[in-house]
Scaffold this active site. Structure first.
Site, PDB file in Angstrom:
ATOM      1  N   ASP A 268       3.164  -0.699  11.950  1.00  0.00           N
ATOM      2  CA  ASP A 268       2.034  -1.487  11.450  1.00  0.00           C
ATOM      3  C   ASP A 268       2.221  -2.973  11.724  1.00  0.00           C
ATOM      4  OD1 ASP A 268       0.770   0.788  10.659  1.00  0.00           O
ATOM      5  OD2 ASP A 268       1.185   0.563   8.525  1.00  0.00           O
TER       6      ASP A 268
ATOM      7  N   LYS B  76      -9.306  -2.609   2.941  1.00  0.00           N
ATOM      8  CA  LYS B  76      -8.471  -1.403   2.908  1.00  0.00           C
ATOM      9  C   LYS B  76      -7.094  -1.709   2.315  1.00  0.00           C
ATOM     10  CE  LYS B  76      -7.575   2.534   5.893  1.00  0.00           C
ATOM     11  NZ  LYS B  76      -6.260   3.014   5.519  1.00  0.00           N
TER      12      LYS B  76
ATOM     13  N   ASN C 124       2.198   6.322  18.000  1.00  0.00           N
ATOM     14  CA  ASN C 124       1.485   6.645  16.768  1.00  0.00           C
ATOM     15  C   ASN C 124       0.433   5.603  16.389  1.00  0.00           C
ATOM     16  OD1 ASN C 124       3.047   4.737  15.276  1.00  0.00           O
ATOM     17  ND2 ASN C 124       3.186   6.137  13.542  1.00  0.00           N
TER      18      ASN C 124
ATOM     19  N   ARG D 106      -8.385  12.088  12.285  1.00  0.00           N
ATOM     20  CA  ARG D 106      -6.945  11.812  12.151  1.00  0.00           C
ATOM     21  C   ARG D 106      -6.212  13.121  11.891  1.00  0.00           C
ATOM     22  NH1 ARG D 106      -6.049   6.705   8.300  1.00  0.00           N
ATOM     23  NH2 ARG D 106      -3.948   6.867   9.182  1.00  0.00           N
TER      24      ARG D 106
ATOM     25  N   LYS E 280       0.841  -1.207   0.000  1.00  0.00           N
ATOM     26  CA  LYS E 280       0.000   0.000   0.000  1.00  0.00           C
ATOM     27  C   LYS E 280       0.871   1.249   0.000  1.00  0.00           C
ATOM     28  CE  LYS E 280      -1.563   1.641   3.921  1.00  0.00           C
ATOM     29  NZ  LYS E 280      -2.322   2.021   5.132  1.00  0.00           N
ATOM     30  N   SER E 281       1.889   1.271   0.857  1.00  0.00           N
ATOM     31  CA  SER E 281       2.757   2.455   0.979  1.00  0.00           C
ATOM     32  C   SER E 281       3.426   2.774  -0.348  1.00  0.00           C
ATOM     33  CB  SER E 281       3.853   2.216   2.021  1.00  0.00           C
ATOM     34  OG  SER E 281       3.289   1.887   3.258  1.00  0.00           O
TER      35      SER E 281
ATOM     36  N   ARG F 115      -6.181  -3.901  10.070  1.00  0.00           N
ATOM     37  CA  ARG F 115      -5.142  -4.636  10.799  1.00  0.00           C
ATOM     38  C   ARG F 115      -5.682  -5.328  12.051  1.00  0.00           C
ATOM     39  NH1 ARG F 115      -1.314  -4.228   7.556  1.00  0.00           N
ATOM     40  NH2 ARG F 115      -0.807  -2.258   6.555  1.00  0.00           N
TER      41      ARG F 115
ATOM     42  N   SER G  50       3.309  11.509  12.909  1.00  0.00           N
ATOM     43  CA  SER G  50       3.194  10.670  11.722  1.00  0.00           C
ATOM     44  C   SER G  50       4.275  11.040  10.731  1.00  0.00           C
ATOM     45  CB  SER G  50       1.823  10.857  11.069  1.00  0.00           C
ATOM     46  OG  SER G  50       1.788  10.222   9.809  1.00  0.00           O
TER      47      SER G  50
ATOM     48  N   ARG H  42       2.308   5.981  -3.204  1.00  0.00           N
ATOM     49  CA  ARG H  42       3.382   6.925  -3.527  1.00  0.00           C
ATOM     50  C   ARG H  42       3.707   6.876  -5.020  1.00  0.00           C
ATOM     51  NH1 ARG H  42       4.258   5.417   1.681  1.00  0.00           N
ATOM     52  NH2 ARG H  42       5.554   6.636   3.135  1.00  0.00           N
TER      53      ARG H  42
END
Length: 428
Positions: free
Chosen positions: A314, A412, A337, A125, A23-24, A387, A170, A28
């Site tokens: 995560d 997600k 976080n 958030r 996902k990250s 998660r 974050s 990006r």
């Protein structure tokens, strides 16, 4: 009536999982490809809610792309510069932090009048630290509801200069600034205030920027210098590596009830910090084998650990449920976080672990977990957090079944997670 899924006790897990794209990396890469000069073909793109939100937003802004039938291959025609919205727009970004933060910054470079909004949880958030930094660089950003939280209205104006950003909540705020800054008219110097959390995620950002032709001067993660008036260059073909956070559930399952599970699509050279999750399993007593394109884990007698997990926020959640199967009390530190993610993950995790019988102490930025003599059946609330659902599936590796409420929330990042887990599982 809420959807639920009951997992029966699993006696053994064994096999291979080809991981969905990260996902990250996916979100990006999509944004950088959209900003670049030329056409980029992304393969192994993640097909999930968060990525769909990014794709929908780019399309609304006017970016042209084509997707394969299975949505894992995307050809993007870059804009060759800032994103300019032709007319006032409202972009709905669900609960995708990896879309909200970077798009907010990117849209501060172009021209337009764009509202960025999302699900109710997105409005809880924080985004104030990013907005403060963007305003220091001249951007015009306003809060439409609560100060420091989305929804935002963005009208461009960021021109560079020296900006200070708080790094303690974050790393996505810094990621957003880094990706937008090369397109600003002037050079940008970013100064980090506080301790920068989740540093490995910044490394992902810097590596991807370099792939698209932009190099950042990184002074020990304290300051960053980015030259203005640059252009990202399309990369003809880019393979998105597998999602290391998603790998954590299968590797942990193997550590608890292997056999051996091999995950492919990541390996010893992966750019994601979450591969270091496997090091934690090794410290706990599992055996881990590293390849260039795989990580394999085999069961061992697990012992508790006491570790700082700031670098793998995560994947660290998966250690919390793995701790149910370890001798002794596991302590996970420096994870404040967790509280600003899809839900307040520290409170959610503590609440649900207690339901299965664990003794839990929840602190401001730590959690300690002592497993019960016998895990008990429970219905696990998932807080619309992918998660939570995936972590608590591991409870089925005990002699007790477990019921996961709202299992579809895994969409997600990993829509077919439970099917993949079932494929590896031999029931008791």
């Amino acid at each position: 009536m809420q959807d639920s899924l009951t997992l029966q006790p699993i006696a053994l897990v064994d096999g291979t999982v080809n991981l969905p794209g990260s996902k990250s990396v996916s979100n990006r890469a999509l944004l950088l490809a959209a900003l670049a000069e030329g056409t980029t073909r992304l393969t192994n793109l993640l097909d999930s809610d968060d990525v769909r939100h990014m794709l929908d937003a780019l399309k609304a802004i006017g970016v042209k792309y084509s997707l394969s039938a299975d949505r894992t291959c995307c050809e993007i025609v870059g804009q060759g510069g800032p994103l300019n919205a032709k007319e006032p727009l409202e972009l709905f970004l669900g609960n995708a932090g990896t879309a909200m933060r970077p798009l907010a910054a990117a849209l501060c470079i172009g021209n337009g009048d764009v509202v960025l909004t999302g699900e109710p949880r997105m409005k809880e958030r924080p985004i104030g630290h990013l907005v403060d930094a963007l305003r220091q660089g001249g951007a015009e950003v306003e809060y439409l509801e609560q100060e420091n939280y989305p929804p935002l209205r963005v009208k461009g104006g960021f021109s560079g200069g020296e900006v200070t950003v708080n790094g303690s909540v974050s790393s996505q705020f810094l990621t957003a600034l880094l990706m937008a800054a090369p397109l600003a008219p002037n050079d940008t110097r970013i100064v980090i205030k506080g301790d920068l959390v989740s540093k490995p995620y910044i490394d992902i950002t810097l590596k991807l920027m370099a792939t698209f032709g932009v190099v950042v001067e990184n002074n020990d993660y304290d300051t960053f210098h980015i030259s203005g008036q640059q252009q990202y260059q399309a990369t003809r073909e880019y393979l998105v590596e597998g999602d290391a956070s998603s790998a954590s559930y299968f590797l942990a399952a193997a550590a608890i009830k292997g056999g051996t599970v091999k995950v492919t699509g990541i390996g010893r050279n992966s750019m994601q910090g979450d591969i270091h999750f496997a090091d934690v399993l090794e410290k706990m007593g599992a055996s881990v084998e590293w390849g260039d394109d795989y990580i394999a884990c085999t069961r061992g007698d697990l012992n508790a650990v006491d570790l700082d997990m700031n670098h793998i926020p995560d994947a660290a959640m998966t250690i919390a449920t793995t701790a149910l199967f370890a001798q002794g009390t596991t302590v996970m530190r420096n994870i404040y976080n967790w509280r600003v993610k899809e839900t307040d993950r520290l409170t959610a995790m503590a609440t649900e672990l207690r339901k299965v019988g664990a003794e839990v102490e929840e602190g401001h930025d730590f959690i300690s977990i002592t497993p019960p003599a016998k895990i008990v059946f429970a219905e696990i609330g998932t807080y619309n957090d992918h998660r939570m659902a995936m972590c608590f599936s591991l409870v089925a590796l005990s002699s007790s079944p477990v019921t996961i409420l709202d299992p579809k929330c895994t969409a997600k990042t990993f829509p077919d997670y439970f099917e993949q887990l079932a494929r590896l599982s031999h029931l008791a």
